[in-house]
Enzyme design. Structure first.
Site, short mmCIF file in Angstrom:
data_model
loop_
_atom_site.label_atom_id
_atom_site.label_comp_id
_atom_site.label_asym_id
_atom_site.label_seq_id
_atom_site.Cartn_x
_atom_site.Cartn_y
_atom_site.Cartn_z
N LYS A 277 0.86 -1.19 0.00
CA LYS A 277 0.00 0.00 0.00
C LYS A 277 0.89 1.24 0.00
CE LYS A 277 -4.39 1.50 2.07
NZ LYS A 277 -5.25 1.14 0.94
N GLU A 310 -9.05 -6.46 -8.87
CA GLU A 310 -9.58 -5.60 -7.81
C GLU A 310 -10.08 -4.29 -8.41
OE1 GLU A 310 -6.44 -4.46 -5.12
OE2 GLU A 310 -5.01 -4.11 -6.77
#
Length: 426
Positions: A277, A310
């Site tokens: 991330k 995703e």
């Protein structure tokens, strides 16, 4: 030099015929032989204009030609000092204006800069309010939005060398703080950010920042960067890593209506970067913008093998014939909320509302033919997808499993065990 005297020298100069660069002097015109020069493409003649006088060099618009293998300039003198021209190279010029027009940007003192930052913040109207910020740069917490800034030379700002994570604030508790912190520190390790912060210290800082904000409903976002130092590519001269955290109160009205999604045409990040991330979210931003431009809520990425991956900042899941399934996490971000949903959905299996749970490669055909499709993330929680591209999902309305999972995650955020709910001492 007066304007009249300057024009007199211009007239005198025009009567001469010289090859090469010729420049005006305060005292006299330099000799022609001394001033003849070949000009390279990288030669710069730098002007200085101040109080309507010129320096020892005048600045001329060039007329270039080639002879004997050299590039020469036959310049034209500016008719007046206000028309001075900067010769950048043999084929580029840039006009200058007088100093009263050029130097019109104020040089601010620190108090003046802070005053303008405050005015800028007060002029911003939006649904999000920033209630408190921690910065390891100044070693404390501020509740003044105008002071919520970071250094421009932070490697995270100009090189994208930083990681971040979030945690929801629900009824004065941080939801899944420890789970997000574990992913946060793993991302920092993958990004090769060497730091001295341990999980316990970061956890303490985050809790105290939320406490200072007085926020009971909102979100916490935090970053770890290589830190400030210089503007080089390598972080080797960054003084020390930096930790930042900010508490956000979002006043947007809640909306859990089903949405439409499209297939993203923006290339997906390689697994090495997709699984951490980091702050490198340009592909995510462009994917979200692409969806909005086409009237959709989000765009769904496919991996390099054509399987469903995703969304721009959320995971996806499907239900078909009472089986819940979602894509593997090996090539995408391991969603904390998605993993918690998988755990909570085990209760639906026990209640026989689901017959099974599967994490596997999911083809586009399988996804589009599902009875239900949903987006899952800390921001969106669980939200139904009613249409993907031109394909209506199921009956085109929110499905029972999607609604059941949303209810489960909301209940968990409000009444879940201590492992997922960290109380804030206000």
């Amino acid at each position: 030099m007066s304007e009249q005297k300057y024009r007199s020298r211009v007239q005198s100069y025009k009567q001469s015929s010289i090859c090469g660069i010729e420049l005006l002097s305060h005292s006299s015109m330099a000799s022609h032989s001394t001033l003849m020069k070949s000009i390279s493409l990288n030669t710069y003649t730098i002007p200085k204009v101040c109080n309507h006088s010129i320096s020892s060099h005048g600045f001329l618009r060039n007329l270039s030609f080639s002879a004997n293998g050299f590039q020469y300039i036959r310049p034209r003198i500016a008719e007046s000092m206000s028309e001075l021209i900067l010769v950048r190279n043999s084929n580029q010029t840039e006009a200058l204006v007088d100093s009263s027009q050029v130097f019109d940007i104020p040089v601010l003192s620190t108090p003046e800069a802070i005053e303008r930052l405050q005015a800028n913040r007060e002029g911003q109207k939006g649904n999000q309010q920033f209630l408190a910020m921690y910065s390891s740069i100044f070693g404390g917490i501020t509740t003044e939005p105008e002071a919520m800034v970071i250094p421009m030379d932070d490697h995270m700002v100009h090189r994208g060398h930083g990681v971040f994570d979030t945690a929801a604030i629900m009824d004065g508790h941080l939801y899944e703080l420890d789970q997000h912190l574990d992913r946060f520190l793993k991302s920092a390790s993958m990004a090769k950010i060497k730091h001295s912060f341990d999980k316990k210290e970061i956890r303490k800082i985050l809790i105290q920042t939320v406490s200072a904000s007085k926020c009971k409903q909102g979100s916490l976002r935090y970053w770890l960067s290589a830190g400030p130092g210089d503007f080089q590519l390598s972080p080797s001269h960054c003084h020390q890593p930096s930790l930042y955290a900010i508490v956000i109160e979002d006043r947007s009205p809640s909306n859990q209506k089903g949405v439409r999604v499209i297939t993203s045409s923006i290339p997906i990040k390689p697994p090495q970067f997709a699984t951490m991330k980091s702050v490198n979210y340009l592909p995510n931003v462009l994917s979200k913008m692409e969806a909005e431009e086409k009237g959709a809520y989000a765009a769904i990425w496919l991996d390099n093998d054509g399987f469903i991956a995703e969304g721009p900042n959320m995971n996806v899941a499907f239900v078909k014939e009472n089986e819940l399934f979602m894509p593997c996490f090996d090539k995408i971000l391991s969603g904390c909320t998605a993993k918690r949903v998988l755990r909570l959905s085990e209760g639906l299996v026990r209640e026989e509302k689901l017959k099974g749970i599967r994490v596997d490669n999911v083809s586009v055909e399988e996804g589009k033919s599902a009875d239900e499709m949903m987006l899952i993330g800390s921001g969106v929680l669980v939200r139904a997808v009613l249409q993907w591209d031109e394909q209506i999902i199921g009956e085109g309305k929110e499905g029972p499993v999607t609604q059941a999972l949303l209810n489960l995650i909301l209940e968990d955020m409000k009444f879940g065990p201590p492992t997922v709910r960290v109380p804030i001492p206000y």
